[in-house]
Design an enzyme around this catalytic site. Sequence first.
Site, PDB file in Angstrom:
ATOM      1  N   GLU A 296       0.649   4.017   1.745  1.00 26.80           N
ATOM      2  CA  GLU A 296       1.032   4.471   3.080  1.00 26.80           C
ATOM      3  C   GLU A 296       2.222   3.672   3.597  1.00 26.80           C
ATOM      4  O   GLU A 296       3.162   4.227   4.169  1.00 26.80           O
ATOM      5  CB  GLU A 296      -0.139   4.318   4.064  1.00 26.80           C
ATOM      6  CG  GLU A 296      -1.402   5.030   3.638  1.00 26.80           C
ATOM      7  CD  GLU A 296      -2.370   4.170   2.844  1.00 26.80           C
ATOM      8  OE1 GLU A 296      -3.579   4.400   2.940  1.00 26.80           O
ATOM      9  OE2 GLU A 296      -1.912   3.262   2.104  1.00 26.80           O
TER      10      GLU A 296
ATOM     11  N   CYS B 112      -2.621  -0.498   7.388  1.00 28.24           N
ATOM     12  CA  CYS B 112      -1.912   0.778   7.280  1.00 28.24           C
ATOM     13  C   CYS B 112      -2.162   1.640   8.507  1.00 28.24           C
ATOM     14  O   CYS B 112      -1.255   2.331   8.983  1.00 28.24           O
ATOM     15  CB  CYS B 112      -2.323   1.514   6.011  1.00 28.24           C
ATOM     16  SG  CYS B 112      -1.693   0.718   4.512  1.00 28.24           S
TER      17      CYS B 112
ATOM     18  N   CYS C 257      -6.407   1.496   5.216  1.00 28.55           N
ATOM     19  CA  CYS C 257      -6.982   0.240   5.692  1.00 28.55           C
ATOM     20  C   CYS C 257      -6.496   0.006   7.121  1.00 28.55           C
ATOM     21  O   CYS C 257      -5.650   0.747   7.627  1.00 28.55           O
ATOM     22  CB  CYS C 257      -6.550  -0.910   4.783  1.00 28.55           C
ATOM     23  SG  CYS C 257      -4.793  -1.341   4.948  1.00 28.55           S
TER      24      CYS C 257
ATOM     25  N   HIS D 105       0.819  -1.210   0.000  1.00 29.06           N
ATOM     26  CA  HIS D 105       0.000   0.000   0.000  1.00 29.06           C
ATOM     27  C   HIS D 105       0.852   1.260   0.000  1.00 29.06           C
ATOM     28  O   HIS D 105       1.993   1.263   0.466  1.00 29.06           O
ATOM     29  CB  HIS D 105      -0.930  -0.010   1.205  1.00 29.06           C
ATOM     30  CG  HIS D 105      -2.036  -1.010   1.086  1.00 29.06           C
ATOM     31  ND1 HIS D 105      -3.093  -1.053   1.952  1.00 29.06           N
ATOM     32  CD2 HIS D 105      -2.254  -2.013   0.183  1.00 29.06           C
ATOM     33  CE1 HIS D 105      -3.913  -2.030   1.596  1.00 29.06           C
ATOM     34  NE2 HIS D 105      -3.422  -2.627   0.529  1.00 29.06           N
TER      35      HIS D 105
END
Length: 165
Positions: A91, A121, A118, A89
């Site tokens: 992040e 993260c 999410c 991801h």
Amino acid sequence: MSSPGTSPWRDTRPCWDDYFMEIAHVVAKRSTCLRRHVGAVLVSGRRILATGYNGAPRGLQHCAERGGCYRELLGVPAGERQEICRGVHAEQNAVIQCAIHGVAITGEVVLYSTTQPCVTCAKILLNAGVCRIVYAGDYPDQFALEMLGEAGVELVRWEAGGGGG
């Protein structure tokens, strides 16, 4: 000509939230994910610490090079079974970039992201000390919002020209 004490850029200069979100949207253009292009920018003291976008780990083929998205082939809905994905991801990649380049994540750290984090993260961002998250798009993960709220992280749903930051 502007009058004394006023700036000709007053109406055109973006506020800080708009500025960093525009950068996050540009970063998202580097994404290799076939489902969702996400960009993230970590900021401290109005200084960019790192950026990240979602895609396969370094040195591995992207989904397009492998014939498609495995999650799509299996019919996995967004927000579920994240372990069945080649992508890291945005992040996570921003935090990883700080680690790789020796950039300390300190101070009043803000994450600007094109999508709400999410839960995975969210946990990483909490441990990294992020105190404010500005995001543009929703993500179907209520648990992440609950955890961030419980931790006292300021969550801001960004809208262009909102005047925040």
